[in-house]
Write an enzyme that holds these catalytic residues in place. Structure first.
Site, PDB file in Angstrom:
ATOM      1  N   CYS A 111       0.862  -1.185   0.000  1.00 46.03           N
ATOM      2  CA  CYS A 111       0.000   0.000   0.000  1.00 46.03           C
ATOM      3  C   CYS A 111       0.897   1.232   0.000  1.00 46.03           C
ATOM      4  O   CYS A 111       2.071   1.149  -0.381  1.00 46.03           O
ATOM      5  CB  CYS A 111      -0.998  -0.022   1.158  1.00 46.03           C
ATOM      6  SG  CYS A 111      -0.278   0.025   2.813  1.00 46.03           S
ATOM      7  N   CYS A 156      -1.528   0.853   7.406  1.00 49.73           N
ATOM      8  CA  CYS A 156      -2.966   0.579   7.557  1.00 49.73           C
ATOM      9  C   CYS A 156      -3.420  -0.667   6.789  1.00 49.73           C
ATOM     10  O   CYS A 156      -3.787  -1.671   7.386  1.00 49.73           O
ATOM     11  CB  CYS A 156      -3.793   1.782   7.094  1.00 49.73           C
ATOM     12  SG  CYS A 156      -3.565   3.260   8.091  1.00 49.73           S
ATOM     13  N   ARG A 157      -3.394  -0.617   5.445  1.00 54.90           N
ATOM     14  CA  ARG A 157      -4.006  -1.676   4.649  1.00 54.90           C
ATOM     15  C   ARG A 157      -3.116  -2.899   4.456  1.00 54.90           C
ATOM     16  O   ARG A 157      -3.550  -4.029   4.734  1.00 54.90           O
ATOM     17  CB  ARG A 157      -4.425  -1.121   3.269  1.00 54.90           C
ATOM     18  CG  ARG A 157      -5.558  -0.117   3.355  1.00 54.90           C
ATOM     19  CD  ARG A 157      -5.722   0.636   2.048  1.00 54.90           C
ATOM     20  NE  ARG A 157      -4.574   1.519   1.805  1.00 54.90           N
ATOM     21  CZ  ARG A 157      -4.379   2.243   0.705  1.00 54.90           C
ATOM     22  NH1 ARG A 157      -5.265   2.157  -0.281  1.00 54.90           N
ATOM     23  NH2 ARG A 157      -3.330   3.025   0.582  1.00 54.90           N
ATOM     24  N   SER A 158      -1.884  -2.697   3.953  1.00 58.59           N
ATOM     25  CA  SER A 158      -1.055  -3.881   3.643  1.00 58.59           C
ATOM     26  C   SER A 158      -0.644  -4.681   4.886  1.00 58.59           C
ATOM     27  O   SER A 158      -0.507  -5.909   4.784  1.00 58.59           O
ATOM     28  CB  SER A 158       0.155  -3.529   2.765  1.00 58.59           C
ATOM     29  OG  SER A 158       0.995  -2.589   3.367  1.00 58.59           O
ATOM     30  N   ASN A 160       2.206   1.446   4.354  1.00 56.97           N
ATOM     31  CA  ASN A 160       2.509   0.177   5.035  1.00 56.97           C
ATOM     32  C   ASN A 160       2.215   0.243   6.531  1.00 56.97           C
ATOM     33  O   ASN A 160       2.881  -0.400   7.339  1.00 56.97           O
ATOM     34  CB  ASN A 160       3.960  -0.269   4.788  1.00 56.97           C
ATOM     35  CG  ASN A 160       4.266  -1.705   5.200  1.00 56.97           C
ATOM     36  OD1 ASN A 160       5.387  -2.024   5.560  1.00 56.97           O
ATOM     37  ND2 ASN A 160       3.282  -2.586   5.162  1.00 56.97           N
ATOM     38  N   ASP A 187      -8.324   3.925   1.237  1.00 57.95           N
ATOM     39  CA  ASP A 187      -7.343   4.275   2.263  1.00 57.95           C
ATOM     40  C   ASP A 187      -8.092   4.772   3.510  1.00 57.95           C
ATOM     41  O   ASP A 187      -8.765   5.786   3.458  1.00 57.95           O
ATOM     42  CB  ASP A 187      -6.431   5.374   1.710  1.00 57.95           C
ATOM     43  CG  ASP A 187      -5.308   5.727   2.664  1.00 57.95           C
ATOM     44  OD1 ASP A 187      -5.366   5.295   3.837  1.00 57.95           O
ATOM     45  OD2 ASP A 187      -4.386   6.428   2.231  1.00 57.95           O
TER      46      ASP A 187
END
Ligand code: 4NP
Length: 152
Positions: free
Chosen positions: A9, A14-16, A12, A123
């Protein structure tokens, strides 16, 4: 040889990190290595965002020990599959690819469940807790499909 998968993401944090933790929870660590990184250098060395840690914990997954890293060119050689969280990450990674073999490793993760849609995992950084719940659910679905495909 273990199959190696990289989740990408922007930050690195929050999402990934969630994608990494979720896919790890579905695959045998004897056969797979799953890691994550960001396209940016903003949060190198940081733990995941507290809200990502909390939502993972709610579903029984511990991501608290992860540390943010930035994508590097060698990653094209290291990993077999590179999943980006959104189109912007996808474009940033594709720009760094040196040939079609490297490009072919890169996919937008939501195309695994909605083929050809090029949908983004939104995001959640600037939003509230609900955004993290939504991200967890969509990534859980995508990772179910990825795990099934890999095991097939
Ligand atoms: P991520 O979220 O890409 O899912 O880790 C973000 C985290 C931090 C920032 C942007 C996105 N930031 O601009 O600091």
């Amino acid at each position: 040889m273990k199959i190696k998968i990289l989740m990408v993401c922007l930050g690195n944090i929050c999402r990934s990190p969630l994608a990494e933790g979720i896919l790890k929870s579905k695959l045998d660590s004897n056969n797979y290595i799953i890691e994550s990184c960001g396209t940016s250098s903003y949060h190198i060395g940081s733990k995941p965002d507290r809200r990502s840690i909390n939502i993972a914990k709610k579903y029984g997954i511990d991501i608290a020990k992860q540390k943010a890293a930035q994508f590097k060119n060698d990653d094209f050689k290291t990993y077999d599959h590179i999943y980006t969280m959104d189109n912007s990450n996808y474009q940033d990674i594709i720009k760094l690819a040196k040939n079609n073999q490297e490009k072919d490793k890169v996919k937008c993760i939501l195309n695994e469940i909605y083929p050809g849609s090029n949908l983004d995992v939104p995001d959640p950084y600037y939003g509230g807790d609900q955004g993290f719940e939504d991200v967890f659910k969509i990534l859980n679905k995508a990772c179910d499909t990825i795990a099934l495909k890999l095991k097939a």
